[in-house]
Design a protein around this motif. Sequence first.
Motif: not given
Length: 360
Positions: A347, A357-359, A354-355
């Motif tokens: 992470e 992909q989240d956005n 990851i951020e």
Amino acid sequence: MDSFKLKPHHAILLLALAIAFYACYLLVSPYLGSIILAAIVALLVLPLHAKIESYMPAKPNLASVVSCTLVTVVVLLPLLFVTIAIMNEGINFMGNAYDWLTNGGAKAFLSHPYIQSGISLLNKWLPFESLKVDELVQQAAVKVTQLSSSFLSASTGLLGDVANTVLSFSLMLFVLFFFLRDQQTIVSSIRHIIPLSRSQEEMIFNEVKVVAKSAVFGAFLTALAQGALGGIAMAMAGFSGLFWGSMMAFASFIPFVGTAMIWLPASIYLFITGDWQWALFLIAWGVLVIGSIDNFLRPWLMQGSTGMSTLLLFFSLLGGLQLFGLIGLIYGPIIFAVTLVLARLYEIEFKNFIEQQDNS
């Protein structure tokens, strides 16, 4: 700083290393249990060893010998005496149980009105043949005879297998000696070849250290506490405290049932035979005292310092016990803890991705 680029000859070297490491694993796999146990014991006795080493800083070999000797005296000798006492108690219990079954004790017990009512109710609803007291006693006597033979064979095999036990323990002590003496060199060498940053290495090493200690203290200290308190209660109620206390210590490792598989049947027996005061005492003691140890002490020792959720802790213990046996109570939490640390490192390393992909 230039980023590392994998070249063709690097791939060959990594493949050769993988093959070599696998070959080494095959060589040490028969002794892997002793090696891992030595590493865990080293973590536990490290504070004591550091104090011993402070009195003889110029003699690391002697300090390690003293620490290993203390481990032998504190662990092996008491364990040997307790094991012999438990086997003697178990053999005596099997003999008394057989006498009780064959000399009228079981028939008198089964003639109790409560038992007769229970048998009549079962005979009314069971789809197969009716239960008969004489047949029950005869079958129970056969089972006790078989169990007694198995217990005697296991005891004889355990005593006859002393050479293997001593060899395994000696191997563990041999490895423990080098782990204690060369601890700094071993840790530095491992850290040197692991392709992680110092902070990431610290995170993994600290987590393994904490979980190993927590697993040992959580599982085995809880079992000892439950066995000791259960043995005291059983002795007060008229049973063999050493034998049944030891059985409770082993039963505490069984999920869901635990020590209740010992004190609950004993309470029912006391209630039916008329000692209802001791039956109520055993039930209250089992629920309030022994049960509270399992409900509070084990989670406090294991979960409090690891930060692992109760669900993961449960499956780590259950799966470890299933895969590796008793030592799996240590292996399971360590495997889960290292996995969680690696997940946190993932992470951190891929935070931007990851951020993103989240956005998205």
